[in-house]
Design an enzyme around this catalytic site. Structure first.
Site, short mmCIF file in Angstrom:
data_model
loop_
_atom_site.label_atom_id
_atom_site.label_comp_id
_atom_site.label_asym_id
_atom_site.label_seq_id
_atom_site.Cartn_x
_atom_site.Cartn_y
_atom_site.Cartn_z
N CYS A 75 0.83 -1.34 0.04
CA CYS A 75 -0.17 0.02 0.09
C CYS A 75 0.68 1.24 0.22
O CYS A 75 1.54 1.57 1.11
CB CYS A 75 -0.97 0.07 1.30
SG CYS A 75 -1.91 1.63 1.18
N HIS A 162 -1.66 -5.27 -10.05
CA HIS A 162 -2.25 -4.32 -11.04
C HIS A 162 -2.64 -4.49 -12.36
O HIS A 162 -1.78 -4.93 -13.01
CB HIS A 162 -1.26 -2.93 -10.77
CG HIS A 162 -1.42 -2.54 -9.38
ND1 HIS A 162 -2.30 -1.53 -8.92
CD2 HIS A 162 -0.69 -2.75 -8.36
CE1 HIS A 162 -2.07 -1.35 -7.69
NE2 HIS A 162 -0.94 -1.85 -7.39
N GLU A 211 -9.92 -0.17 -6.66
CA GLU A 211 -8.85 -0.84 -6.00
C GLU A 211 -9.56 -1.99 -5.38
O GLU A 211 -10.68 -2.43 -5.14
CB GLU A 211 -8.73 -0.40 -4.47
CG GLU A 211 -7.56 0.79 -4.66
CD GLU A 211 -6.70 1.17 -3.27
OE1 GLU A 211 -6.59 0.12 -2.60
OE2 GLU A 211 -6.62 2.57 -3.19
N CYS A 220 -4.60 5.71 -5.14
CA CYS A 220 -3.98 4.58 -5.04
C CYS A 220 -2.42 4.83 -5.42
O CYS A 220 -2.12 5.06 -6.37
CB CYS A 220 -4.76 3.41 -5.87
SG CYS A 220 -3.87 1.88 -5.78
N GLY A 223 -0.96 1.74 -7.28
CA GLY A 223 -1.76 2.22 -8.77
C GLY A 223 -0.85 3.07 -9.53
O GLY A 223 -0.86 3.12 -10.61
N1 LIG Z 1 -6.21 -2.63 -2.45
C1 LIG Z 1 -4.84 -2.81 -2.46
C2 LIG Z 1 -4.10 -2.44 -1.17
C3 LIG Z 1 -4.33 -0.91 -1.26
C4 LIG Z 1 -3.46 -0.12 -1.90
C5 LIG Z 1 -3.64 1.19 -2.18
N2 LIG Z 1 -4.28 2.03 -1.02
C6 LIG Z 1 -2.14 2.20 -2.18
O1 LIG Z 1 -1.95 3.31 -1.90
O2 LIG Z 1 -1.27 1.37 -2.74
C7 LIG Z 1 -4.78 -4.30 -2.82
O3 LIG Z 1 -5.48 -4.86 -2.36
O4 LIG Z 1 -3.72 -4.57 -3.22
#
Ligand SMILES: N[C@H](CCC[C@H](N)C(=O)O)C(=O)O
Length: 279
Positions: A75, A162, A211, A220, A223
């Site tokens: 994250c 991703h 997400e 994100c 992301g």
């Molecule tokens: N939903 C993401 C985790 C949080 C990623 C995001 N909040 C960031 O800032 O990288 C996953 O399941 O891989």
């Protein structure tokens, strides 16, 4: 058992931060969902658990639980909040900290202008590493069985999966339909975060992300890095890119294959609280 927490956000991607240095915190998926619930709980996109190091050279460990209770291996926005948290709570006075994450380590750094830099690690493009099933390695992949017909996407992992699609205008992108359809598509055995990228210039993109385990967020971090490194690999972006997200602007820098990607941006502490977590 009542738990102290700190509410934070990175560009509007919001977090409940729990400190588990002195005593471990184990949350069931149901407990995580309740904490993340914006009516029955505190409300957040992810829960970040600050723990003791696993390896000898690390300062801390870092676990991430999505709002749906699933665990992620990365994250980026949360990592910036992590380093602000451990410094402001006095857990360290270091400006750069090494953090054990599920599948590796990251270095997080507090910069002099009150922003934070996260070395997200070396991006992994091989389908087996994303993971992406049923495809040989390629710059882009095509899926037909999704709403609105065939889509092409790039795929990469920063410790979390991703898929990144190019769109002419993110404001009209089919995030609400294509996001969930791809998030749980059978070719992504661990599901996937879905980025909708609009390339504005060779050093500037706009991005929306649906997400995994949280739905569309205001930002994100991993992301943003995924959108940048897949475009650099395809030759459509330069090495230092401004990423405009609904919650604000981040910067991603990447010097190419085999090197780590850096995510730079703000991290804000909103309030502290105590929550009752049902058994
Ligand atoms: N939903 C993401 C985790 C949080 C990623 C995001 N909040 C960031 O800032 O990288 C996953 O399941 O891989």
């Amino acid at each position: 058992m009542p738990l102290s927490f700190t509410k934070m956000h990175g560009l509007g991607n919001d977090f409940v931060v729990l400190e588990a240095i002195n005593a471990p915190i184990e949350l069931t998926p149901a407990q995580a969902r309740r904490i993340a619930d914006r009516r029955f709980g505190v409300g957040c996109d992810q829960i970040l658990i600050v723990g003791p190091p696993r390896a000898g050279n690390a300062d801390f460990s870092y676990r991430i639980l999505n709002a749906d209770g699933s665990e992620s291996g990365q994250c980026g926005n949360g990592a910036r909040c992590f380093v602000r948290y451990v410094r402001e709570t006095g857990l360290t006075d270091k400006k750069a900290v090494v953090v054990d994450i599920r599948d590796g380590q990251m270095t997080l750094e507090a910069l002099d202008d009150d922003t934070f830099s996260v070395a997200l690690g070396v991006p992994a493009f091989a389908p087996a590493d994303v993971p992406l099933a049923g495809f040989a390695a390629a710059r882009r992949y095509t899926l037909d069985d999704v709403p609105g017909g065939p889509v092409m996407f790039a795929a990469v992992s920063f410790g979390n999966p991703h898929a990144v699609l190019d769109v002419a205008d993110i404001d009209t992108a089919p995030v609400a339909t294509l996001g969930p359809a791809l998030e749980s598509h059978r070719v992504f055995p661990e599901r996937v975060n879905v980025g909708f990228r609009q390339i504005v210039a060779r050093d500037h993109i706009r991005l929306r992300v649906f997400e995994r385990g949280a739905g569309e967020t205001l930002a994100c971090g991993s992301g943003a890095a995924a959108a940048v490194v897949t475009a650099i690999a395809a030759g459509t972006l330069d090495r230092d890119v401004r990423v405009d997200l609904a919650g604000g602007t981040a910067r991603v820098v990447w010097d190419g294959p085999g090197t780590p990607a850096y995510l730079i941006g703000p991290a804000e502490r909103v309030f502290d609280g105590r929550l009752a977590v049902a058994g």
